[in-house]
Design a protein around this motif. Structure first.
Motif, mmCIF file in Angstrom:
data_model
loop_
_atom_site.group_PDB
_atom_site.id
_atom_site.type_symbol
_atom_site.label_atom_id
_atom_site.label_comp_id
_atom_site.label_asym_id
_atom_site.label_seq_id
_atom_site.Cartn_x
_atom_site.Cartn_y
_atom_site.Cartn_z
ATOM 1 N N SER A 795 -41.444 -62.621 -131.209
ATOM 2 C CA SER A 795 -41.121 -62.519 -129.779
ATOM 3 C C SER A 795 -41.136 -61.056 -129.375
ATOM 4 C CB SER A 795 -39.736 -63.117 -129.495
ATOM 5 O OG SER A 795 -39.669 -64.461 -129.904
ATOM 6 N N PHE A 796 -41.904 -60.741 -128.328
ATOM 7 C CA PHE A 796 -42.021 -59.378 -127.820
ATOM 8 C C PHE A 796 -41.147 -59.270 -126.574
ATOM 9 C CE2 PHE A 796 -45.711 -60.369 -130.269
ATOM 10 C CZ PHE A 796 -45.983 -59.219 -130.993
ATOM 11 N N ASN A 797 -40.129 -58.398 -126.651
ATOM 12 C CA ASN A 797 -39.071 -58.372 -125.639
ATOM 13 C C ASN A 797 -39.231 -57.272 -124.611
ATOM 14 O OD1 ASN A 797 -37.834 -60.497 -127.099
ATOM 15 N ND2 ASN A 797 -36.908 -58.996 -128.491
ATOM 16 N N THR A 798 -40.042 -56.241 -124.913
ATOM 17 C CA THR A 798 -40.260 -55.159 -123.955
ATOM 18 C C THR A 798 -41.750 -54.877 -123.875
ATOM 19 O OG1 THR A 798 -40.094 -53.372 -125.581
ATOM 20 C CG2 THR A 798 -38.030 -54.150 -124.585
ATOM 21 N N GLU A 799 -42.185 -54.300 -122.763
ATOM 22 C CA GLU A 799 -43.599 -53.996 -122.574
ATOM 23 C C GLU A 799 -44.072 -52.868 -123.476
ATOM 24 O OE1 GLU A 799 -44.650 -53.287 -118.580
ATOM 25 O OE2 GLU A 799 -44.238 -55.323 -117.892
ATOM 26 N N THR A 800 -43.164 -52.077 -124.008
ATOM 27 C CA THR A 800 -43.548 -50.960 -124.875
ATOM 28 C C THR A 800 -43.472 -51.315 -126.355
ATOM 29 O OG1 THR A 800 -41.274 -50.120 -124.836
ATOM 30 C CG2 THR A 800 -42.811 -49.276 -123.172
ATOM 31 N N SER A 801 -43.058 -52.525 -126.675
ATOM 32 C CA SER A 801 -42.948 -52.919 -128.084
ATOM 33 C C SER A 801 -44.261 -53.525 -128.559
ATOM 34 C CB SER A 801 -41.806 -53.923 -128.258
ATOM 35 O OG SER A 801 -42.033 -55.084 -127.490
ATOM 36 N N TYR A 802 -44.544 -53.341 -129.826
ATOM 37 C CA TYR A 802 -45.766 -53.888 -130.413
ATOM 38 C C TYR A 802 -45.598 -53.918 -131.931
ATOM 39 C CZ TYR A 802 -46.747 -48.944 -131.317
ATOM 40 O OH TYR A 802 -46.661 -47.640 -131.726
ATOM 41 N N LEU A 803 -46.464 -54.643 -132.581
ATOM 42 C CA LEU A 803 -46.585 -54.635 -134.036
ATOM 43 C C LEU A 803 -47.915 -53.983 -134.391
ATOM 44 C CD1 LEU A 803 -45.444 -58.274 -134.911
ATOM 45 C CD2 LEU A 803 -44.056 -56.195 -134.899
ATOM 46 N N HIS A 804 -47.953 -53.266 -135.491
ATOM 47 C CA HIS A 804 -49.215 -52.644 -135.893
ATOM 48 C C HIS A 804 -49.571 -53.068 -137.315
ATOM 49 C CE1 HIS A 804 -47.202 -49.611 -138.458
ATOM 50 N NE2 HIS A 804 -46.284 -49.573 -137.513
ATOM 51 N N PHE A 805 -50.882 -53.206 -137.532
ATOM 52 C CA PHE A 805 -51.440 -53.637 -138.809
ATOM 53 C C PHE A 805 -52.627 -52.752 -139.140
ATOM 54 C CE2 PHE A 805 -49.240 -57.300 -137.117
ATOM 55 C CZ PHE A 805 -48.650 -57.877 -138.236
ATOM 56 N N PRO A 806 -53.140 -52.824 -140.376
ATOM 57 C CA PRO A 806 -54.327 -52.028 -140.718
ATOM 58 C C PRO A 806 -55.522 -52.377 -139.840
ATOM 59 C CG PRO A 806 -53.272 -52.858 -142.711
ATOM 60 C CD PRO A 806 -52.572 -53.515 -141.554
ATOM 61 N N THR A 807 -56.496 -51.493 -139.822
ATOM 62 C CA THR A 807 -57.688 -51.632 -138.978
ATOM 63 C C THR A 807 -58.401 -52.954 -139.251
ATOM 64 O OG1 THR A 807 -57.970 -49.239 -139.045
ATOM 65 C CG2 THR A 807 -59.858 -50.536 -138.300
ATOM 66 N N PHE A 808 -58.788 -53.602 -138.183
ATOM 67 C CA PHE A 808 -59.520 -54.867 -138.286
ATOM 68 C C PHE A 808 -60.950 -54.575 -138.710
ATOM 69 C CE2 PHE A 808 -61.509 -58.513 -135.657
ATOM 70 C CZ PHE A 808 -61.598 -59.297 -136.792
ATOM 71 N N ARG A 809 -61.388 -55.204 -139.807
ATOM 72 C CA ARG A 809 -62.751 -55.027 -140.301
ATOM 73 C C ARG A 809 -63.578 -56.251 -139.932
ATOM 74 N NH1 ARG A 809 -62.681 -49.748 -140.725
ATOM 75 N NH2 ARG A 809 -61.041 -48.982 -142.118
ATOM 76 N N GLY A 810 -64.332 -56.128 -138.870
ATOM 77 C CA GLY A 810 -65.188 -57.228 -138.435
ATOM 78 C C GLY A 810 -66.482 -56.685 -137.869
ATOM 79 N N GLU A 811 -67.223 -55.941 -138.702
ATOM 80 C CA GLU A 811 -68.385 -55.203 -138.211
ATOM 81 C C GLU A 811 -69.436 -56.117 -137.580
ATOM 82 O OE1 GLU A 811 -66.895 -54.635 -141.010
ATOM 83 O OE2 GLU A 811 -66.327 -52.513 -140.998
ATOM 84 N N LEU A 812 -69.828 -57.169 -138.299
ATOM 85 C CA LEU A 812 -70.904 -58.034 -137.802
ATOM 86 C C LEU A 812 -70.382 -59.343 -137.231
ATOM 87 C CD1 LEU A 812 -73.520 -57.459 -140.641
ATOM 88 C CD2 LEU A 812 -73.516 -56.478 -138.351
ATOM 89 N N SER A 813 -69.282 -59.843 -137.738
ATOM 90 C CA SER A 813 -68.672 -61.070 -137.217
ATOM 91 C C SER A 813 -67.169 -60.869 -137.146
ATOM 92 C CB SER A 813 -68.988 -62.276 -138.120
ATOM 93 O OG SER A 813 -70.361 -62.593 -138.070
ATOM 94 N N ALA A 814 -66.597 -61.182 -136.024
ATOM 95 C CA ALA A 814 -65.161 -61.016 -135.835
ATOM 96 C C ALA A 814 -64.633 -62.189 -135.032
ATOM 97 C CB ALA A 814 -64.850 -59.699 -135.122
ATOM 98 N N ASP A 815 -63.574 -62.817 -135.541
ATOM 99 C CA ASP A 815 -62.911 -63.852 -134.747
ATOM 100 C C ASP A 815 -61.412 -63.627 -134.789
ATOM 101 O OD1 ASP A 815 -61.486 -66.144 -136.533
ATOM 102 O OD2 ASP A 815 -63.225 -65.379 -137.628
ATOM 103 N N VAL A 816 -60.781 -63.901 -133.670
ATOM 104 C CA VAL A 816 -59.336 -63.751 -133.516
ATOM 105 C C VAL A 816 -58.818 -65.042 -132.914
ATOM 106 C CG1 VAL A 816 -57.471 -62.412 -132.492
ATOM 107 C CG2 VAL A 816 -59.618 -61.278 -133.098
ATOM 108 N N SER A 817 -57.788 -65.615 -133.532
ATOM 109 C CA SER A 817 -57.192 -66.841 -132.995
ATOM 110 C C SER A 817 -55.680 -66.744 -133.084
ATOM 111 C CB SER A 817 -57.695 -68.076 -133.759
ATOM 112 O OG SER A 817 -57.266 -68.040 -135.098
ATOM 113 N N PHE A 818 -55.002 -67.341 -132.107
ATOM 114 C CA PHE A 818 -53.540 -67.312 -132.082
ATOM 115 C C PHE A 818 -53.048 -68.255 -130.989
ATOM 116 C CE2 PHE A 818 -55.156 -63.965 -129.358
ATOM 117 C CZ PHE A 818 -54.449 -64.121 -128.185
ATOM 118 N N PHE A 819 -51.751 -68.487 -130.983
ATOM 119 C CA PHE A 819 -51.055 -69.194 -129.912
ATOM 120 C C PHE A 819 -50.169 -68.190 -129.177
ATOM 121 C CE2 PHE A 819 -51.987 -72.435 -133.032
ATOM 122 C CZ PHE A 819 -52.280 -73.573 -132.298
ATOM 123 N N PHE A 820 -50.016 -68.393 -127.884
ATOM 124 C CA PHE A 820 -49.083 -67.548 -127.133
ATOM 125 C C PHE A 820 -48.361 -68.393 -126.097
ATOM 126 C CE2 PHE A 820 -52.524 -67.609 -124.069
ATOM 127 C CZ PHE A 820 -51.887 -67.529 -122.831
#
Length: 1313
Positions: A795-820
């Protein structure tokens, strides 16, 4: 400058470049010397020049003399600037400028290279990038580094775009160093045989490197053999390089054909191609140009002990045992090394290790035909015909990927006809039309769009026409009507326009591909003269180059998709792969059984893809949808197996093969919240460990091939079974029942639940050789519960909050899926940045989700717009994909939005920052709400773990019922859980995880179920469960209710439902004697009941029917079989007072009921009832699923059945019969439980047991039939006075209907009230 001086300057330049390039700083090799600035002016040439002062000799970088650069006479796309470097050089970079002090500069250009000044090849910066960026003004210098470098003597710059307010203007520089090489030439009959001694061999690896060029599509480059059929062969086949590895056993594991690897394409283009082969101890690496294939093999050491000789260019003549129908190599090899040994140098020095066979030379000079490339469907080449009037003849070679395209066309002289030659569906079609004659077609060849060179010959002489396709295709002759005169002009590849004057009518597509070796009559066409404007005319061609490329190399079709291509694009056939999309990237299947459950699916067999678009294939599992979701993976040893005696020999372990491989199993286990596997041992004087020192004599092996001797839920190496942990073993001295070593059957049933050790792959039992020792075991399926990644959320409670992860490696094919889910109007879900590239997913507006990215071609956006807002605090599913073909975005079940990628644009997404989730790097436009189940290229990110250590972000998010509550059907109530939901079916007439499983019962004649409401509401008051229960008390009245009943019967009259009260009021639903449905309400004891005959035909027809009754005061709505509702008005009252009981079947007490209800009640109901509900009460569930309540009385024979209605067409697989999935470590069997039934070969005991079982079954059947007959006779006599004579066979008729599915036709009169 005189030629001698020019040659001297060129020599001095090469020496300086060589010395400059070998300067080292430490050990650093440098190859960046300027190569063009020191060249004489004669080394520069061009297609044309505006004036002598604009000539190519003034085109050096920063040069200001003359007009300050090169400018052609006409600024168009057919102009070029060329440099002769004097020798082959390694070129690492180029630089450009515009014309000095002018408005002339080039903004984009192509770079081409050649060794001979003929047969040019374009340099590609990336897989699909041809052009180089040029200048934006006249004086700035733009450098472009070549990755990888190229080796060539000649370079040619082709302007593609220039300043629209000026002309083409260029000054250039080239950077690099001298390139050294040694060459050997084979004429197709020659070869080299290298013999080496054992000391020079490397036992751990073999490395072969070389370069080659050829114009022949087939030929053997190297061959090495050994004994027993072992060999290594590298050969060209149809322009592809094939590596054959034959180990004798051919036990290779690769993605291609067994023992065969294929790389490269169109390698017969007479340009240099590099090859590297590495045979390592357990791996083979095969590289052609920039493409590498790695594969593992257990047989590689076998290739390292082959014979001590290897043949290059073919197979040496003394190899009499070799029978290969393949050609020797015809072409050149360069820098040929075997394990560091320079083979060409040894051959040139006539060393004894090298045997030369045939004409082997050490220079590479082959005639190079001039090809021409047709770039677009509007390209054409016009060539004059022959002077010989009675002869029509044209020959040429072509290569293409396109299935259709016009090759040659033109009218004959004096209107004598039209001839056209075209590709149609990959075949060559020659069409001839003559005045007054029907069109005549000749078809030859097949699959001619394979990218290979094909030879074509068409000739018309007199009245005969001949067509030949390739040398191995027989010519076809067709007689002509009248003599055809010569052709003035041939049009190849297309026409100047669509006018019928050129014979192009009816052809929609021009030819795209390459032609070469064009001859008209007996004269070869000089294409260089065409390029110079001396001969013929053309449009949109590239002359002296074949620009055909293989867009399927490398293949961007993932997961085994098959690649096919045309001139400007490729496509992927994803059939039978389990994946979909433009590149077969997206899985067709859900990630887990948990995901299927929350789509509303029932238990059954499903394919799951644990890593989504990742490398793992989908696996077939059984999904058991209970309150918790279980995934069951079967294996091939689920039956009870008897342990065989090994008679003193080493026991052979029993291996279990699962329906999923180990990588798939590990993914399933890693994502599960809990896994377990049941292992059951049956033992008779067979132990797990010895009495003396506890040495294990039985053990099992897990996923990582580690041996385990612990049993049950105990800690590893504790060597205790479940009974030992619980303290209830049959012998308290031991920790397992089997260790008691008794001469009687005992059992230990164990639940193994350490995820890191599961599944069980082997079982070994060594204690079956002693006298009277016997043992058997059974291993259940792997069972895994839940999916932790599906409910991983933050749950993200403020507009300035975020989570960070290592760089996404999807040079030729990249897909992102999630629920919100959110109530905010906008916010960024995911963002990752590069230097210029980026990828972003955001809620841009309450009704818009946008996927934006840039891979170097400029920003691109795909947006999904919804008719309803997304910020409704419900879960929404987002899936975005970007590949080199297209970008797509889908939200929930809204239409998929796509956008195609440019055909020749940048392809690689290059990111370098952290991945931001729920926010951006600028801390602006952050997301407020919840994100769950975030996956990038199939890899699940652990949001909860990061959220626990990040301010402004919390793990978890409540409120799942708002999104998944609709999964609970038939009155079931959604209950919130930490991970997901559960459906409470307590107030529903249905059961199951979604309250969809109908509760059905078969009622025999005279049977009944009576539900007491007095008990219900007394119990409800005590528990304080329901406010509706209070409405059923004596002191209150019921002004509304809803009742449902579903049934299947052939008996009439029948009572479907009867509800009565203490004040002699009642509701009855009956089938009249004619089978019609009747509803009776009596809400005032002093009035007659309201009777409604609904006018339906015979409903006692053995078919399934559904009835729903809803009353609001005096208004009643009746719905039958989900048809339109019927509304009726009651006159007997509006209040149902003091409801007492509900009866299904025979009525035993019916005070105050009318005669028809009494008659139907006495007859009762014979058949199947289901989904019976009155308000919150489900009497069938209370009777068939008792929970300690005394509210229900069952009389006679009432049996639970799976359902009254056949569930055909729902696509739900039959549930798997499994043991209860209760938690805990396991359970222990009792001693002397009897010998287990095993699947060993025991034919005698099996026959005896089978006979005994059959006899017992027959006796039980006879007894049951006798009892049934007696019961039916007694019931018949009891009800004879109230039952019509023709209805004593109702039960038999119903059983016939239910079992044999045959219709019963009865002629009965209908009654209407």
């Amino acid at each position: 400058m005189d030629p001698v001086g020019g040659a001297l300057l060129k020599m001095l330049f090469l020496l300086s470049a060589q010395s400059w390039s070998t300067v080292v700083a430490g050990d650093t090799y440098s190859c960046d010397a300027p190569l063009a600035s020191a060249l004489p002016r004669e080394s520069f040439s061009s297609s044309s020049q505006l004036s002598p002062s604009h000539g190519p000799g003034f085109a050096s970088l920063n040069r200001r003399d003359g007009a300050g650069g090169w400018t052609p006479h006409v600024s168009d796309k057919y102009q070029w600037l060329q440099i002769d470097l004097g020798d082959r050089m390694e070129v690492t970079a180029v630089a450009t400028q515009g014309g000095y002090g002018s408005s002339d500069w080039v903004t984009r250009y192509l770079l081409m290279f050649s060794d001979s000044g003929r047969n040019w090849k374009q340099y590609r910066r990336e897989e699909s990038i041809w052009g180089f960026p040029g200048n934006s003004n006249a004086d700035s210098v733009v450098h472009c580094r070549l990755q990888p470098p190229l080796e060539a003597r000649f370079l040619r710059f082709l302007p593609l775009a220039w300043n629209p307010k000026g002309r083409i203007g260029m000054r250039i520089e080239v950077y690099g160093c001298i390139y050294r090489s040694k060459m050997v030439n084979f004429d197709g009959k020659s070869s080299l045989l290298y013999t080496f001694n054992e000391k020079s061999m490397n036992s751990s690896k073999d490395v072969i490197s070389l370069k080659f060029k050829t114009r022949q599509a087939d030929g053997i480059l190297l061959y090495r053999e050994g004994q027993n059929g072992k060999s290594i062969t590298l050969e060209l086949v149809n322009g592809r390089l094939i590596l054959h590895l034959n180990s004798g056993s051919a036990n290779l594991s690769s993605s291609g054909a067994q023992g065969t690897l294929s790389l490269g394409s169109l390698l017969d283009d007479q340009h240099w191609h590099s090859v590297l082969i590495e045979l390592l101890s357990s791996q083979v690496n095969f590289t052609v140009d920039r493409h590498t294939h790695h594969f593992q093999t257990m047989d590689t050491p076998r290739f390292l002990d082959l014979a001590y000789e290897i043949s290059f260019g073919g197979i040496s003549g003394h190899k009499k045992s070799v029978v290969l129908p393949h050609k020797n190599f015809h072409g050149c090899l360069e820098n040929l090394y075997y394990n560091g040994v320079d083979i060409i140098d040894l051959s040139k020095k006539n060393k004894p290790q090298i045997l030369r066979m045939g004409n082997v030379t050490f220079s590479c000079s082959h005639p190079e035909p001039v090809p021409v490339t047709f770039l677009s469907p509007k390209s054409y080449l016009a060539l004059p015909g022959t002077s010989e009037k009675s002869l029509v003849s044209i020959t040429f070679q072509f290569r293409t990927w396109n299935r259709v395209g016009l090759l040659v066309t033109r009218h004959f002289e004096r209107g004598s006809g039209t001839i056209s030659l075209a590709l149609s569906d990959g075949k060559l079609k020659l069409s001839l039309s003559q005045p007054g004659q029907p069109m005549k077609d000749i078809t030859a060849g097949a699959a001619l769009n394979d990218g290979q060179w094909h030879s074509v010959s068409v000739s018309v002489k007199g009245i005969h026409l001949n067509v030949m396709v390739d040398s191995d295709t027989a010519s076809m002759t067709h007689s002509l009507h009248g003599q055809i005169r010569s052709i003035d002009t041939y049009y190849l590849g297309g026409c100047p326009d669509i006018s019928s004057d050129f014979g192009c009518e009816g052809f929609q597509e021009g030819f795209q591909g390459c032609l070469r070796l064009i001859s008209i009559g007996d004269k070869v066409v000089d294409l260089i003269a065409v390029q110079q404007g001396v001969l013929g005319s053309f449009r949109d061609l590239q002359i002296d180059t074949c620009g055909l490329t293989d867009r399927c190399l490398p293949s961007y079709c993932e997961h085994g998709g098959e690649c096919s291509q045309s001139w400007d694009t490729f496509s992927c056939d994803c059939s039978h792969t389990g994946y979909t999309g433009a590149t077969c990237h997206s899985s067709l299947y859900e990630q887990s059984c948990e995901a299927y459950k929350h789509r509303g699916n029932s238990s059954g067999l499903y394919y799951i893809d644990s890593d989504g678009s990742g490398p793992l294939d989908p696996s077939l599992v059984y999904c058991n949808m209970t309150d918790t979701t279980w995934t069951s993976v079967q294996h091939d040893g689920s039956r009870v197996t008897k342990v065989k005696s090994f008679r003193g020999q080493i026991p052979h372990p029993v291996f279990f093969k699962y329906t999923a491989n180990m990588d798939q199993l590990q993914a399933i286990i890693d994502h599960a919240e809990h896994c377990q596997q049941e292992l059951s041992f049956h033992c008779k004087k067979s132990r797990f460990s010895t009495r003396q020192d506890g040495t294990p004599v039985s053990w099992w092996v897990g996923r990582t091939n580690e041996t385990h001797t612990y049993w049950g839920g105990s800690l590893p190496d504790a060597q205790k079974c479940t009974c030992g942990l619980e303290g209830n073993c049959i012998d308290s001295q031991y920790y397992c029942n089997c260790d008691a070593d008794r001469n009687e059957w005992a059992r230990d049933t164990i639940i193994l639940s350490h995820k890191e050790h599961l599944p069980v792959t082997q079982i070994v039992t060594t204690d079956a050789d002693r006298p009277h020792s016997q043992a058997a075991y059974s291993l259940g399926p792997l069972l895994c519960q839940g999916d932790s990644s599906f409910w991983n959320l933050a749950s993200f409670n403020t507009e300035t909050s975020y989570l960070h992860f290592p760089t996404f490696r999807g040079e030729l094919s990249a897909d992102v899926s999630f629920f919100f889910k959110t109530i905010a109007p906008s916010g960024v879900f995911v963002e990752n940045l590069g230097i210029t590239d980026f990828i972003r997913l955001e809620l841009r507006a309450p009704r818009e989700v946008t996927f934006s990215f840039d891979v170097g071609n400029g920003p691109c956006e795909v947006t999904v717009k919804s008719p309803t807002p997304f910020n409704d605090n419900q879960w929404h599913h987002v899936r975005a994909e970007r590949n080199i073909k297209e970008a797509s975005l889908q939200v929930d079940q809204l239409p998929l939005e796509t956008q195609s990628a440019p055909a020749d644009g940048h392809a690689r997404l290059q990111l370098n920052s952290q991945l931001f989730v729920g926010g951006t790097a600028t801390r602006q436009r952050g997301f407020l709400g919840c994100i769950r189940s975030l996956r990038l290229n199939g890899l699940a990110l652990d949001l909860e773990e990061r959220a626990m250590m990040t301010p402004g972000v919390d793990p978890g998010c409540p409120g799942h019922c708002s999104s998944y509550g609709q999964l609970c059907h038939n009155g079931g109530q959604c209950r919130e859980k930490h991970r997901g939901i559960t459906c409470d079916c307590a107030s529903s007439a249905y059961d199951g995880p979604f309250c969809l499983d109908e509760i059905s019962a078969y009622f025999a004649t005279g049977s009944s179920i009576i539900y007491s409401f007095q008990e219900y509401y007394n119990h409800s008051f005590t528990k304080n469960f329901s406010s509706f229960a209070a409405l059923l008390s004596e002191d209150l009245t019921l002004t509304r209710e809803m009742a449902t009943v579903s049934f299947r019967t052939t008996g009439t009259p029948s009572l479907l439902l009867y509800v009565n009260s203490l004040s002699e009021e009642y509701l009855s639903v009956i089938l009249a004697p004619n089978g019609s449905l009747q509803l009776r309400y009596k809400l005032d004891r002093h009035q007659e009941p309201d009777v409604f005959n609904l006018g339906f035909k015979n409903m006692a027809d053995g078919q399934f029917h559904q009835v729903t009754i809803i009353r609001e005061a005096a208004v009643v709505f009746i719905e039958v079989n989900q048809n339109a509702r019927t509304q009726v008005i009651l006159s007997s009252g509006t209040e149902f007072n003091a409801v007492k009981s509900l009866t299904l079947g025979t009525i035993l007490e019916s005070r105050g009921a009318d005669a028809d209800t009494l008659r139907a009640g006495a007859r009762g109901f014979t058949g199947c009832l289901s989904a019976v509900r009155f308000g919150p009460v489900a009497p069938l569930k209370a009777a068939l699923r008792p929970r300690g309540s005394a509210q229900v009385t069952v009389r006679g024979h009432v049996a639970a059945v799976s359902g009254c209605m056949e569930r055909a067409g729902r696509g739900v697989p039959t549930p798997e019969a499994t043991r209860p999935l209760a938690g805990g470590a396991g359970r222990s069997g009792h001693a002397d439980e009897g010998e287990p039934l095993v699947n060993a070969d025991r034919s005698d005991s099996a026959v005896i047991g089978g006979v005994i079982a059959v006899v017992i079954f027959i006796l039980l059947c006879i007894t049951a039939i006798a009892i049934r007959i007696y019961q039916q006779r007694w019931l018949y006599k009891k009800n004879n006075s109230d039952t019509p004579p023709n209805e004593d066979n109702a039960e038999t008729a119903l059983k016939s209907e239910l079992n044999m599915q045959s219709g019963v036709s009865e002629s009965q009169k209908e009654y209407f009230f």
